[in-house]
Design an enzyme around this catalytic site. Structure first.
Site, PDB file in Angstrom:
ATOM      1  N   TYR A   1      33.354  32.730  40.856  1.00 25.52           N
ATOM      2  CA  TYR A   1      31.898  32.660  41.104  1.00 25.52           C
ATOM      3  C   TYR A   1      31.308  31.276  40.836  1.00 25.52           C
ATOM      4  O   TYR A   1      30.107  31.069  41.029  1.00 25.52           O
ATOM      5  CB  TYR A   1      31.174  33.745  40.301  1.00 25.52           C
ATOM      6  CG  TYR A   1      31.293  35.137  40.911  1.00 25.52           C
ATOM      7  CD1 TYR A   1      31.929  35.336  42.128  1.00 25.52           C
ATOM      8  CD2 TYR A   1      30.776  36.254  40.262  1.00 25.52           C
ATOM      9  CE1 TYR A   1      32.047  36.610  42.679  1.00 25.52           C
ATOM     10  CE2 TYR A   1      30.878  37.526  40.815  1.00 25.52           C
ATOM     11  CZ  TYR A   1      31.508  37.688  42.043  1.00 25.52           C
ATOM     12  OH  TYR A   1      31.625  38.960  42.591  1.00 25.52           O
TER      13      TYR A   1
ATOM     14  N   ILE B   1      42.815  37.904  27.663  1.00 23.03           N
ATOM     15  CA  ILE B   1      41.940  38.964  27.103  1.00 23.03           C
ATOM     16  C   ILE B   1      42.602  40.347  27.162  1.00 23.03           C
ATOM     17  O   ILE B   1      42.261  41.217  26.354  1.00 23.03           O
ATOM     18  CB  ILE B   1      40.576  38.966  27.820  1.00 23.03           C
ATOM     19  CG1 ILE B   1      39.517  39.678  26.972  1.00 23.03           C
ATOM     20  CG2 ILE B   1      40.668  39.587  29.220  1.00 23.03           C
ATOM     21  CD1 ILE B   1      38.093  39.443  27.433  1.00 23.03           C
TER      22      ILE B   1
ATOM     23  N   ASP C   1      39.487  40.120  36.348  1.00 27.74           N
ATOM     24  CA  ASP C   1      39.339  41.497  36.859  1.00 27.74           C
ATOM     25  C   ASP C   1      40.711  42.040  37.267  1.00 27.74           C
ATOM     26  O   ASP C   1      41.126  43.134  36.884  1.00 27.74           O
ATOM     27  CB  ASP C   1      38.395  41.442  38.074  1.00 27.74           C
ATOM     28  CG  ASP C   1      37.823  42.798  38.460  1.00 27.74           C
ATOM     29  OD1 ASP C   1      37.116  42.855  39.484  1.00 27.74           O
ATOM     30  OD2 ASP C   1      38.082  43.784  37.758  1.00 27.74           O
TER      31      ASP C   1
HETATM   32  N1  APR Z   1      42.069  36.470  30.145  1.00 32.24           N
HETATM   33  C1  APR Z   1      40.939  35.761  29.893  1.00 32.24           C
HETATM   34  N2  APR Z   1      40.284  35.038  30.822  1.00 32.24           N
HETATM   35  C2  APR Z   1      40.815  35.028  32.064  1.00 32.24           C
HETATM   36  C3  APR Z   1      41.983  35.741  32.421  1.00 32.24           C
HETATM   37  C4  APR Z   1      42.614  36.479  31.389  1.00 32.24           C
HETATM   38  N3  APR Z   1      43.727  37.199  31.618  1.00 32.24           N
HETATM   39  N4  APR Z   1      42.240  35.526  33.748  1.00 32.24           N
HETATM   40  C5  APR Z   1      41.270  34.699  34.186  1.00 32.24           C
HETATM   41  N5  APR Z   1      40.417  34.386  33.191  1.00 32.24           N
HETATM   42  C6  APR Z   1      39.233  33.531  33.206  1.00 32.24           C
HETATM   43  C7  APR Z   1      39.147  32.493  34.288  1.00 32.24           C
HETATM   44  O1  APR Z   1      39.954  31.375  33.971  1.00 32.24           O
HETATM   45  C8  APR Z   1      37.664  32.177  34.231  1.00 32.24           C
HETATM   46  O2  APR Z   1      37.428  31.245  33.173  1.00 32.24           O
HETATM   47  O3  APR Z   1      38.108  34.357  33.438  1.00 32.24           O
HETATM   48  C9  APR Z   1      37.034  33.518  33.837  1.00 32.24           C
HETATM   49  C10 APR Z   1      36.270  34.200  34.941  1.00 32.24           C
HETATM   50  O4  APR Z   1      36.888  33.925  36.190  1.00 32.24           O
HETATM   51  P1  APR Z   1      37.093  35.066  37.303  1.00 32.24           P
HETATM   52  O5  APR Z   1      38.048  36.044  36.792  1.00 32.24           O
HETATM   53  O6  APR Z   1      37.367  34.378  38.578  1.00 32.24           O
HETATM   54  O7  APR Z   1      35.680  35.812  37.359  1.00 32.24           O
HETATM   55  P2  APR Z   1      34.298  35.363  38.014  1.00 32.24           P
HETATM   56  O8  APR Z   1      34.177  33.897  38.164  1.00 32.24           O
HETATM   57  O9  APR Z   1      33.252  36.092  37.203  1.00 32.24           O
HETATM   58  O10 APR Z   1      34.377  35.968  39.478  1.00 32.24           O
HETATM   59  C11 APR Z   1      34.352  37.378  39.602  1.00 32.24           C
HETATM   60  O11 APR Z   1      36.280  37.376  40.982  1.00 32.24           O
HETATM   61  O12 APR Z   1      38.197  38.467  40.439  1.00 32.24           O
HETATM   62  C12 APR Z   1      37.059  38.551  41.177  1.00 32.24           C
HETATM   63  O13 APR Z   1      36.618  40.913  41.288  1.00 32.24           O
HETATM   64  C13 APR Z   1      36.179  39.687  40.713  1.00 32.24           C
HETATM   65  O14 APR Z   1      34.715  39.494  42.580  1.00 32.24           O
HETATM   66  C14 APR Z   1      34.840  39.230  41.202  1.00 32.24           C
HETATM   67  C15 APR Z   1      34.900  37.723  40.955  1.00 32.24           C
END
Ligand code: APR
Length: 168
Positions: free
Chosen positions: A121, A11, A34
């Site tokens: 999460y 993304i 993130d």
């Molecule tokens: N582009 C698109 N999607 C991505 C990318 C990227 N560069 N990197 C990771 N993802 C995807 C993951 O594979 C997953 O499908 O984003 C989705 C959400 O995963 P997480 O990033 O772990 O987010 P989430 O599950 O909402 O957890 C949020 O994790 O990173 C920490 O600070 C954040 O505390 C918060 C928690």
């Protein structure tokens, strides 16, 4: 009526009016998407995030995009999955709804989402995809392009199947 696009990718490379970040309620940056967004955007975004003093789960705030090709970033903390009976479904729906509203109210025309809450999460991706796409179908008249960026082929397949089911 806006185009709904499901694609595999990173993304941080999306050249859209807004990308959405799966943040945490402290807006403190982290791992996953993130971490990727803050690494690519540079420190100015974290500095801007700090001014909000946090963001409640399901709510959304907007910052600049620093070095990213996107026009801005919408940060929304998704719910941590706790089995499904602690309001997680409604909270995840709010993440999408409030991100769409924030973008629509600023007349933004293209927006890209990651699979919010499905990584750290632990939200089941099938249910999360249904929620994400269901909200997209409700807001598609307000946008030219709504893009769902899946980080893995597996997630891409789940999103594609979920969308085929919803379109029937
Ligand atoms: N582009 C698109 N999607 C991505 C990318 C990227 N560069 N990197 C990771 N993802 C995807 C993951 O594979 C997953 O499908 O984003 C989705 C959400 O995963 P997480 O990033 O772990 O987010 P989430 O599950 O909402 O957890 C949020 O994790 O990173 C920490 O600070 C954040 O505390 C918060 C928690």
């Amino acid at each position: 009526m806006g185009k709904i696009i499901i694609k595999k990718g990173d993304i941080t490379t999306e050249k859209v009016d807004a990308i959405v970040n799966a943040a945490n309620s402290r807006l403190a940056g982290g791992g996953g998407v993130d971490g990727a967004i803050h690494r690519a955007a540079g420190p100015s975004v974290l500095e801007e995030c700090a001014k909000f003093g946090g963001c409640r789960t399901g709510e959304a705030v907007m910052t600049g995009a620093g070095e990213l090709p996107a026009g801005c970033i919408i940060h929304t903390p998704g719910p941590r999955w706790r089995g499904g009976s602690s309001g997680e479904i409604g909270l995840l729906r709010n993440c999408y709804r409030n991100s769409f509203r924030l973008a629509r109210d600023r007349s933004l025309k293209s927006i890209a989402f990651p699979a919010i809450s499905t990584g750290v999460y632990g939200f089941p991706i099938e249910k999360a995809a249904e929620i994400a796409l269901g909200e997209g179908l409700k807001f598609r008249d307000d946008f030219d392009e709504i893009i769902y960026v899946c980080f893995s082929s597996g997630d891409h397949e789940v999103y594609t199947r979920a969308y085929d089911k919803l379109k029937r």
